[in-house]
Every structure is written in structure tokens, then in C-alpha cells.
Design a protein around this motif. Structure first.
Motif, mmCIF file in Angstrom:
data_model
loop_
_atom_site.group_PDB
_atom_site.id
_atom_site.type_symbol
_atom_site.label_atom_id
_atom_site.label_comp_id
_atom_site.label_asym_id
_atom_site.label_seq_id
_atom_site.Cartn_x
_atom_site.Cartn_y
_atom_site.Cartn_z
ATOM 1 N N PRO A 76 -2.970 -5.185 -5.737
ATOM 2 C CA PRO A 76 -2.233 -4.210 -4.931
ATOM 3 C C PRO A 76 -2.811 -2.813 -5.147
ATOM 4 O O PRO A 76 -3.258 -2.488 -6.240
ATOM 5 N N GLU A 77 -2.869 -2.014 -4.085
ATOM 6 C CA GLU A 77 -3.295 -0.615 -4.166
ATOM 7 C C GLU A 77 -2.163 0.206 -3.572
ATOM 8 O O GLU A 77 -2.017 0.286 -2.355
ATOM 9 N N LEU A 78 -1.362 0.802 -4.446
ATOM 10 C CA LEU A 78 -0.118 1.435 -4.029
ATOM 11 C C LEU A 78 -0.219 2.952 -3.966
ATOM 12 O O LEU A 78 -0.858 3.574 -4.821
ATOM 13 N N LYS A 79 0.432 3.521 -2.955
ATOM 14 C CA LYS A 79 0.500 4.965 -2.772
ATOM 15 C C LYS A 79 1.892 5.291 -2.246
ATOM 16 O O LYS A 79 2.430 4.575 -1.407
ATOM 17 N N SER B 183 -2.305 -0.745 0.352
ATOM 18 C CA SER B 183 -3.543 -0.997 1.096
ATOM 19 C C SER B 183 -4.375 -2.099 0.451
ATOM 20 O O SER B 183 -5.454 -2.416 0.924
ATOM 21 N N GLY B 184 -3.863 -2.708 -0.617
ATOM 22 C CA GLY B 184 -4.595 -3.759 -1.321
ATOM 23 C C GLY B 184 -4.414 -5.128 -0.684
ATOM 24 O O GLY B 184 -3.653 -5.306 0.265
ATOM 25 N N ALA C 33 1.161 -7.078 0.854
ATOM 26 C CA ALA C 33 -0.255 -6.714 0.941
ATOM 27 C C ALA C 33 -0.518 -6.162 2.342
ATOM 28 O O ALA C 33 -0.077 -6.740 3.338
ATOM 29 N N GLY C 34 -1.197 -5.024 2.412
ATOM 30 C CA GLY C 34 -1.505 -4.419 3.703
ATOM 31 C C GLY C 34 -0.277 -3.886 4.423
ATOM 32 O O GLY C 34 -0.342 -3.573 5.608
ATOM 33 N N GLY C 35 0.833 -3.760 3.735
ATOM 34 C CA GLY C 35 2.074 -3.308 4.368
ATOM 35 C C GLY C 35 2.736 -2.214 3.562
ATOM 36 O O GLY C 35 2.089 -1.526 2.777
ATOM 37 N N GLU C 36 4.053 -2.081 3.749
ATOM 38 C CA GLU C 36 4.768 -1.029 3.041
ATOM 39 C C GLU C 36 6.211 -1.416 2.780
ATOM 40 O O GLU C 36 6.773 -2.282 3.450
ATOM 41 N N LEU C 37 6.756 -0.760 1.784
ATOM 42 C CA LEU C 37 8.178 -0.832 1.453
ATOM 43 C C LEU C 37 8.770 0.507 1.857
ATOM 44 O O LEU C 37 8.342 1.551 1.360
ATOM 45 N N ASP C 38 9.735 0.488 2.777
ATOM 46 C CA ASP C 38 10.324 1.709 3.284
ATOM 47 C C ASP C 38 11.746 1.840 2.746
ATOM 48 O O ASP C 38 12.620 1.047 3.088
ATOM 49 N N LEU C 39 11.961 2.806 1.866
ATOM 50 C CA LEU C 39 13.291 3.109 1.356
ATOM 51 C C LEU C 39 13.773 4.316 2.142
ATOM 52 O O LEU C 39 13.243 5.419 1.978
#
Length: 149
Positions: A29-32, A55-56, A93-99
Motif C-alpha cells: 500500500p502507498e498511502l497519502k 496509490s499502491g 488498492a488504487g482507491g481511497e477511504l473517505d471519512l
């Protein structure tokens, strides 16, 4: 063993090692974190919102959040206008967590101090695979909602 068989073995081994090298960088995982904020609390509770982009090539899980502003920081999901504490959130992977407001979020209980608009609240996000990420949540006006601007 003849030369052709030996050469085929070397090619197969080299190809396997090259593919393994590619998969290790793609398999992490490549987290930002972006869009972080905390609305100014009106009681001894507060909420935090942010987006974790991955982006991982491997998924991860947000497992907890810690902060010096509260000893009781939890993560909550909201479904059918009901919120409940959960143990983790997927970060695909390739997605996002939206809080976000009205949805999944970070919950701070029994605040040790009352942050005001313009302050920053430091938190540390803990993941199943990735190293922790330190994030400063700018304290915004109580009604701040970037999705509605």
C-alpha cells in the motif's frame, strides 16, 4: 544437462526474480492523506474527517487513531443515519477511504482541551500494513463541510 536446458533454466530463474521484484513494489500500500479537518467542537466530543488515498497495489486497513487530545479516539461508520464504532476500515488498492460528514468518521470522546477554529489537532493513523501516518487536522468552523462548497 545440455546447454539449451541450462539456458532455459537461467532464463526462467531470471524472469521469476524480475517478476518477484515487480510484485514487491506493486504489492505494497502507498498511502497519502488529504482533506483533513475537525469542525470546532461544541462539547467534550469532536469528529475528524479526511481521505486516505492508496496509490499502491495492495489494500490496507485503518485499524485505529490516536491523539493527545483524547484518550478515547475511535472510528465510526454511519449507515442509515445510525453511527456505530468499528474496528477497522478498508483502504482499497488504487482507491481511497473517505471519512466525511454524514458518513464514516473519527470520533474523539472526553476531550482534554477545547480546540478552537484556527488550531491544529495532531492525530496518528494506524494501519494493518503501512507505517503510522501523523496528520494535523486544522480546526474549522463548526459547520464546515467541504463537500457542500
Amino acid at each position: 544437462m545440455n546447454r539449451r536446458t541450462a539456458l532455459a533454466g537461467v532464463v526462467a530463474l531470471t524472469t521469476g526474480l524480475a517478476l518477484a521484484g515487480c510484485s514487491s513494489s506493486d504489492g505494497e500500500p502507498e498511502l497519502k492523506v488529504t482533506g483533513a479537518f475537525m469542525p470546532q467542537p461544541v462539547s467534550d466530543m469532536a469528529a475528524g474527517f479526511l481521505v486516505v488515498k492508496n496509490s499502491g497495489g495492495a489494500s490496507d486497513r485503518l485499524t485505529s487513531v490516536t491523539s493527545s487530545i483524547s484518550d478515547n479516539v475511535t472510528i465510526h461508520e454511519t449507515k442509515n443515519q445510525t453511527m456505530r464504532m468499528v474496528t477497522s476500515f478498508d483502504v482499497p488498492a488504487g482507491g481511497e477511504l473517505d471519512l466525511e460528514r454524514g458518513g464514516n468518521h473519527i470520533m474523539f470522546m472526553k476531550l482534554k482541551q477545547q480546540p478552537k477554529q484556527g488550531d491544529k489537532v495532531s492525530v496518528q493513523l494506524h494501519f494493518e500494513k503501512a507505517d503510522p501516518i501523523k496528520v494535523d487536522l486544522p480546526v474549522m468552523e463548526t459547520t464546515h463541510n467541504p463537500k457542500k462548497q
